[in-house]
Motif scaffolding. Structure first.
Motif, PDB file in Angstrom:
ATOM      1  N   LEU A   8       5.505  -5.165   9.313  1.00  0.00           N
ATOM      2  CA  LEU A   8       5.931  -6.036   8.262  1.00  0.00           C
ATOM      3  C   LEU A   8       7.076  -5.175   7.571  1.00  0.00           C
ATOM      4  CD1 LEU A   8       2.354  -6.704   6.981  1.00  0.00           C
ATOM      5  CD2 LEU A   8       3.812  -8.146   7.993  1.00  0.00           C
ATOM      6  N   LYS A   9       7.855  -5.823   6.927  1.00  0.00           N
ATOM      7  CA  LYS A   9       8.926  -5.055   5.888  1.00  0.00           C
ATOM      8  C   LYS A   9       8.239  -4.081   4.902  1.00  0.00           C
ATOM      9  CE  LYS A   9      12.260  -7.885   5.232  1.00  0.00           C
ATOM     10  NZ  LYS A   9      13.451  -8.328   5.296  1.00  0.00           N
ATOM     11  N   ASN A  10       8.784  -3.162   4.749  1.00  0.00           N
ATOM     12  CA  ASN A  10       8.694  -1.807   4.016  1.00  0.00           C
ATOM     13  C   ASN A  10       7.382  -1.004   4.500  1.00  0.00           C
ATOM     14  OD1 ASN A  10      10.328  -3.160   1.974  1.00  0.00           O
ATOM     15  ND2 ASN A  10       8.575  -4.727   1.393  1.00  0.00           N
ATOM     16  N   LEU A  11       6.686  -1.290   5.387  1.00  0.00           N
ATOM     17  CA  LEU A  11       5.496  -0.647   5.753  1.00  0.00           C
ATOM     18  C   LEU A  11       5.848   0.261   7.178  1.00  0.00           C
ATOM     19  CD1 LEU A  11       2.466  -3.195   5.343  1.00  0.00           C
ATOM     20  CD2 LEU A  11       3.760  -1.595   3.649  1.00  0.00           C
ATOM     21  N   ALA A  27      -2.014  -8.063   8.916  1.00  0.00           N
ATOM     22  CA  ALA A  27      -1.175  -9.069   7.757  1.00  0.00           C
ATOM     23  C   ALA A  27      -2.110  -9.840   6.969  1.00  0.00           C
ATOM     24  CB  ALA A  27       0.224  -9.834   8.482  1.00  0.00           C
ATOM     25  N   ALA A  60       6.091  -6.681   1.602  1.00  0.00           N
ATOM     26  CA  ALA A  60       5.594  -7.050   2.901  1.00  0.00           C
ATOM     27  C   ALA A  60       5.052  -8.288   2.745  1.00  0.00           C
ATOM     28  CB  ALA A  60       4.525  -5.925   3.408  1.00  0.00           C
ATOM     29  N   ASP A  63       7.653 -10.726   2.284  1.00  0.00           N
ATOM     30  CA  ASP A  63       8.888 -10.644   3.352  1.00  0.00           C
ATOM     31  C   ASP A  63      10.400 -10.263   2.830  1.00  0.00           C
ATOM     32  OD1 ASP A  63       9.735 -10.265   5.944  1.00  0.00           O
ATOM     33  OD2 ASP A  63      10.512 -12.418   6.092  1.00  0.00           O
ATOM     34  N   HIS A  65      12.586  -6.665   0.964  1.00  0.00           N
ATOM     35  CA  HIS A  65      12.580  -5.159   0.372  1.00  0.00           C
ATOM     36  C   HIS A  65      12.139  -5.165  -0.873  1.00  0.00           C
ATOM     37  CE1 HIS A  65      13.929  -1.104  -0.531  1.00  0.00           C
ATOM     38  NE2 HIS A  65      13.965  -1.092   0.582  1.00  0.00           N
ATOM     39  N   TRP A  66      10.958  -4.110  -1.147  1.00  0.00           N
ATOM     40  CA  TRP A  66      10.420  -3.791  -2.188  1.00  0.00           C
ATOM     41  C   TRP A  66      11.338  -3.764  -3.573  1.00  0.00           C
ATOM     42  CZ3 TRP A  66      10.829   0.491  -5.441  1.00  0.00           C
ATOM     43  CH2 TRP A  66      11.463   1.730  -4.731  1.00  0.00           C
TER      44      TRP A  66
END
Length: 90
Positions: A8-11, A27, A60, A63, A65-66
């Motif tokens: 997952l994005k960011n993790l 997820a 995440a 989907d 970026h933080w």
């Protein structure tokens, strides 16, 4: 090891390990709990996670970026966290 959370994005490795330690392994687990409750579980377990983890989890789930989460959404997450925290302790 094929870790679904790390895809997952960011993790990354550390955040995935923290999430696994509190019983979040996929997820769908993360979606079911939501960013605020997942973050609170990690903090309650004693990990020294910053608010960036809260935003990373939300990113995440979205989907994205933080850093791309709108300021209003970050503020809403912080208000939700504050409302659940005893004496506004984060």
């Amino acid at each position: 090891m094929n870790d679904e959370l790390q895809h997952l994005k960011n993790l990354g490795k550390t955040s995935a390990q923290w999430l696994h330690a509190v019983g979040i392994h996929s997820a769908s687990d993360l979606r079911r709990l939501g960013a605020v409750d997942a973050y609170r579980a990690v903090r309650t377990r004693g990990f020294r996670a910053s608010k960036v983890l809260l935003y990373a989890i939300e990113g995440a789930l979205m989907d994205v970026h933080w850093n791309d989460i709108p300021t209003e959404r970050k503020e809403a997450l912080n208000r939700q966290l504050e409302a659940l925290s005893p004496r506004n302790k984060n």
